[in-house]
Design a protein around this motif. Structure first.
Motif, PDB file in Angstrom:
ATOM      1  N   VAL A 347      43.805  33.558  44.330  1.00  0.00           N
ATOM      2  CA  VAL A 347      43.562  34.722  45.193  1.00  0.00           C
ATOM      3  C   VAL A 347      42.534  35.635  44.519  1.00  0.00           C
ATOM      4  N   ALA A 348      42.615  35.758  43.205  1.00  0.00           N
ATOM      5  CA  ALA A 348      41.636  36.598  42.488  1.00  0.00           C
ATOM      6  C   ALA A 348      40.233  35.981  42.583  1.00  0.00           C
ATOM      7  N   ASN A 412      48.257  43.033  51.193  1.00  0.00           N
ATOM      8  CA  ASN A 412      46.915  42.550  51.520  1.00  0.00           C
ATOM      9  C   ASN A 412      46.097  42.275  50.251  1.00  0.00           C
ATOM     10  N   GLY A 413      46.784  41.764  49.245  1.00  0.00           N
ATOM     11  CA  GLY A 413      46.085  41.402  48.013  1.00  0.00           C
ATOM     12  C   GLY A 413      47.018  41.517  46.819  1.00  0.00           C
ATOM     13  N   ILE A 414      46.417  41.468  45.646  1.00  0.00           N
ATOM     14  CA  ILE A 414      47.218  41.515  44.408  1.00  0.00           C
ATOM     15  C   ILE A 414      47.217  42.945  43.875  1.00  0.00           C
ATOM     16  N   THR A 415      48.411  43.485  43.695  1.00  0.00           N
ATOM     17  CA  THR A 415      48.524  44.806  43.071  1.00  0.00           C
ATOM     18  C   THR A 415      49.128  44.629  41.675  1.00  0.00           C
ATOM     19  N   GLN A 416      48.995  45.636  40.869  1.00  0.00           N
ATOM     20  CA  GLN A 416      49.579  45.577  39.522  1.00  0.00           C
ATOM     21  C   GLN A 416      51.098  45.460  39.579  1.00  0.00           C
ATOM     22  N   SER A 427      46.465  37.683  33.399  1.00  0.00           N
ATOM     23  CA  SER A 427      45.276  38.527  33.493  1.00  0.00           C
ATOM     24  C   SER A 427      44.211  37.687  34.204  1.00  0.00           C
ATOM     25  N   PRO A 428      43.436  38.328  35.037  1.00  0.00           N
ATOM     26  CA  PRO A 428      42.507  37.572  35.873  1.00  0.00           C
ATOM     27  C   PRO A 428      41.442  36.882  35.034  1.00  0.00           C
ATOM     28  N   GLY A 429      41.175  35.628  35.370  1.00  0.00           N
ATOM     29  CA  GLY A 429      40.129  34.886  34.656  1.00  0.00           C
ATOM     30  C   GLY A 429      38.775  35.143  35.263  1.00  0.00           C
TER      31      GLY A 429
END
Ligand code: BGC
Length: 430
Positions: A347-348, A412-416, A427-429
């Motif tokens: 998703v990221a 509607n997405g990725i939150t902390q 952690s996002p690559g």
């Protein structure tokens, strides 16, 4: 679009444009159960499935669809992809089963009632046995027969369908069924593999005209029509070796692009661009597919390569400029250990593509439920929902990844908050 990002990668949020569709996908024979007139049933009876199981006793969505659609709703889906079984609808050449069509209407009406927009695949790998006996997709009459079936299903169901996928993964089907011999009819012929890709491209073009023609005549809402195209990255195993570079180019040309080029001779026959993305390969001359050593693998040994997802989204957005629907993305992971992280990573990566300008309209995770996997059978799991295959009612339980996916859909997405709750060390690559 709003990107509530901070400078460092840690702590970033990945919020999508308003109206983005969060969904999941399945196909007919992999979840319906109960049908004995298609070629994957016959293939399983011949003992060709790894774990010896048969799709006839898989999942039973046909019977439990109400409960399954309620689960989609519980997962906060705004859309879902399902498939039609040609062998149920046209069990003998030219004769249609009205009861089967009525049952599909009931499924689609249930989705509508639940606020889930249906994407419907007309062909997803399985074929009626009568069609196989006429030569199947390598036969001279394949396009005409597929067009005839398409016309009947669109007339019967079109008012309830938002997106039509004519054909799922033509290159995977052609290669697996006609070159590697892994799907029925188990052939091993380059010539037939190309013939099948050609027939499927022509069948798509014919179906596109039929679908729009019927929707127009009936004054139904204009549908979106596309294919679900499996796309991979192919890179040379050794960048400096010209032969490996040549091999990677060949794989790209014939697996990724051959079908598309034939369809694109008629550019107007795609309203949307459906992408199925799973992984990428390093190609060692002539055509040996290798993984990247450094990357984690799933149960089937496939590299988990979200960077490849970003590359594919950008490449085909830049090439065609058509709205992208990610019609499949997911991983085989029997104990749901990798999937939560896999979803966040992908998703990221998709968010990065959207931020870089790609128009991605929706994401259909493969798969809604554990189902009948093509070569392995029931032993390999891709679902957001666990299915107890041994239970008399095939009991369903939402997995941790399903809960995570629901939260992503709601936010509607990725939150902390989601990251902290489900994969705190992620952690996002990208
Ligand atoms: C297919 C699905 C399949 C999945 C996992 C995709 O290529 O469209 O039917 O289950 O891959 O193998």
């Amino acid at each position: 679009m709003r990107e509530s990002g901070k400078d460092s990668k840690v702590g970033r949020e990945f919020i999508f444009p308003k109206g983005f569709l969060w969904a999941s996908a399945s196909s007919a024979f992999q979840v319906e159960g109960g049908c004995t007139s298609h070629d994957f049933y016959d293939w399983a009876v011949q003992g060709r499935i790894k774990d010896g199981t048969n799709p006839v006793d898989a999942v039973h969505f046909w019977k439990y669809y109400r409960q399954d659609i309620a689960l989609m709703k519980k997962l906060s889906h705004s859309a879902a992809r399902i498939g039609l079984e040609w062998a149920r609808i046209e069990p003998e050449a030219g004769s249609f089963d009205e009861k089967a069509l009525a049952h599909y209407r009931a499924i689609l009406l249930e989705m509508k009632k639940s606020g889930i927009r249906p994407m419907v695949s007309i062909h997803h790998f399985s074929n009626p046995m009568w069609f196989v006996r006429t030569g199947g997709w390598a036969g001279s009459d394949a396009v005409r027969r597929f067009a005839f079936y398409t016309e009947r299903v669109v007339k019967a169901l079109g008012d309830l369908v938002h997106v039509w996928i004519t054909i799922n993964e033509p290159a995977v089907y052609a290669v697996a069924a006609y070159l590697f011999g892994e799907f029925p009819p188990g052939k091993k012929s380059f010539r037939q593999m190309f013939r099948v890709q050609n027939a499927m491209a022509d069948a798509h073009v014919a179906a596109y005209g039929i679908i729009h023609g019927i929707h127009g005549q009936k004054k139904w809402a204009a549908p979106l029509v596309g294919v679900a195209k499996h796309l991979r990255t192919f890179d040379p195993f050794n960048e400096k070796n010209p032969l490996d570079r040549f091999g990677a180019g060949l794989a790209d040309r014939y697996f990724n692009n051959y079908f598309l080029e034939r369809v694109m001779r008629n550019k107007s026959t795609l309203d949307i661009f459906g992408i199925n993305y799973y992984s990428g390969d390093l190609v060692k001359f002539p055509l040996a597919m290798k993984g990247r050593e450094a990357l984690p693998k799933n149960k089937l040994g496939w590299d988990i390569y979200p960077e490849g997802y970003y590359r594919v989204l950008m490449r085909y957005w830049n090439l065609y400029g058509l709205p992208i629907y990610v019609t499949e993305n997911g991983t085989c992971d029997d104990h749901d250990e990798l999937r939560p992280r896999y979803i966040l990573d992908h998703v990221a990566a998709m968010h990065r593509a959207v931020s870089d300008g790609a128009h991605v309209a929706g994401y259909y995770h493969w798969s809604t439920m554990d189902n009948f996997e093509l070569v392995d059978g029931l032993m390999s799991r891709f679902g957001l929902i666990h299915v107890d295959h041994g239970h008399p009612e095939k009991k369903r339980t939402i997995k941790k990844s399903g809960e995570l996916y629901r939260e992503i859909s709601k936010a509607n997405g990725i939150t902390q908050k989601i990251v902290k709750k489900y994969v705190p060390d992620w952690s996002p690559g990208v």
